[in-house]
Write an enzyme that holds these catalytic residues in place. Structure first.
Site, short mmCIF file in Angstrom:
data_model
loop_
_atom_site.label_atom_id
_atom_site.label_comp_id
_atom_site.label_asym_id
_atom_site.label_seq_id
_atom_site.Cartn_x
_atom_site.Cartn_y
_atom_site.Cartn_z
N LEU A 44 2.33 -5.24 4.93
CA LEU A 44 3.06 -4.61 3.83
C LEU A 44 4.48 -4.34 4.30
O LEU A 44 4.76 -4.37 5.50
CB LEU A 44 2.38 -3.29 3.44
CG LEU A 44 0.94 -3.40 2.94
CD1 LEU A 44 0.33 -2.01 2.80
CD2 LEU A 44 0.86 -4.16 1.62
N SER A 45 5.38 -4.04 3.36
CA SER A 45 6.76 -3.82 3.79
C SER A 45 6.86 -2.64 4.74
O SER A 45 7.69 -2.65 5.65
CB SER A 45 7.67 -3.61 2.57
OG SER A 45 7.27 -2.49 1.82
N GLU A 46 6.00 -1.63 4.56
CA GLU A 46 6.01 -0.48 5.48
C GLU A 46 4.61 0.07 5.70
O GLU A 46 3.80 0.14 4.78
CB GLU A 46 6.88 0.68 4.95
CG GLU A 46 8.26 0.30 4.51
CD GLU A 46 9.23 0.10 5.65
OE1 GLU A 46 8.87 0.44 6.79
OE2 GLU A 46 10.33 -0.39 5.37
N THR A 47 4.37 0.48 6.93
CA THR A 47 3.22 1.32 7.27
C THR A 47 3.77 2.62 7.84
O THR A 47 4.60 2.59 8.75
CB THR A 47 2.30 0.65 8.29
OG1 THR A 47 1.75 -0.55 7.73
CG2 THR A 47 1.15 1.57 8.69
#
Length: 267
Positions: A44-47
């Site tokens: 995902l774009s961010e964790t």
């Protein structure tokens, strides 16, 4: 070892909209290489990773954010998602949670309308000649760009919403910027301003909704439009809605969130 993991779509009121973020509460920090590997696996774009701080601290949790490629200094949608998880899944009491981060203290509050409001820094920006790499990646780009030194981004202000929606930058060229991203923004047709965000060098071709870039766009558009309360939309394929307000050296960025799933990571 096992660790809980949650996925929340931020800046939207429905699943499959907004920006998906993974949230992983930890009892203590894992090695950075493991955090990055987890972010790569999540894809995902961010964790976001959270560790509880002692009660004597000025914040409640230490928060860090990783793309599939790097750790970033500031992230809005994964902070919003983290607060949603704390309020709705982990029994956090009260209407506000405080985070310690690489960008200083951050807060998330529950609003009376049910939206969650981020308390983020007002990020300075400076005009500069548009780098040749960006001009090559996006022919017809304005000659002047705005550089955001504290968030390693460039911002281009385009003529109108149609130009933002039609932008098709050469992602291979933009990747040569490394961890620097590109914001494109313009006045909105049915909101104050719209935007899109590209950061292929950081592992994100196009981010669906990016809360942190509003720390730059809100002060810019507040000055240009002569108002401090602004409605914004990120016009990616998934799209997102943000209600923003300039408050001196801070920026309030409000959004909704939709819960998607939870599970267990085995390491």
């Amino acid at each position: 070892m096992t660790y809980p993991i949650y996925q929340v779509d931020a800046f939207t009121d429905r699943v499959f909209g907004g920006n998906p973020a993974a949230v992983m509460p930890l009892e203590q920090w894992l090695p950075d290489a493991t955090l990055l590997a987890l972010a790569m696996e999540n894809h995902l774009s961010e964790t976001a990773f959270l560790v509880r701080l002692p009660e004597s601290s000025d914040a409640d949790f230490h928060i860090r954010w990783f793309t599939p490629g790097i750790e970033v200094p500031l992230c809005g949608h994964a902070t919003l998602a983290s607060a949603w998880v704390l309020f709705n899944k982990l029994g956090w009491s009260g209407d506000r949670v405080r985070f310690q981060s690489k960008s200083g203290p951050l807060g998330v509050s529950k609003r009376a309308d049910g939206w969650l409001e981020l308390d983020f820094p007002n990020l300075a920006f400076e005009p500069t000649q548009t780098p040749a790499l960006i001009t090559e990646a996006l022919p017809g780009a304005p000659e002047t760009a705005f550089f955001v030194p504290n968030d390693t981004n460039y911002m281009l202000v385009l003529a109108d919403e149609a130009a933002v929606r039609a932008a098709q930058p050469d992602l291979r060229k933009l990747k040569e910027l490394g961890n620097q991203g590109l914001i494109v923004t313009a006045p909105g047709e049915d909101c104050d301003f719209v935007s899109r965000y590209f950061a292929p060098g950081a592992g994100i071709d196009e981010d669906p909704v990016t809360g942190s870039i509003h720390s730059v766009m809100v002060p810019y558009w507040a000055e240009r439009l002569g108002k401090t309360e602004l409605d914004a939309r990120q016009v990616s394929q998934r799209g997102g809605v943000l209600r923003c307000e300039l408050r001196g050296d801070r920026v309030a960025i409000a959004g909704q969130a939709a819960f998607f799933m939870e599970g267990t990571v085995h390491l």
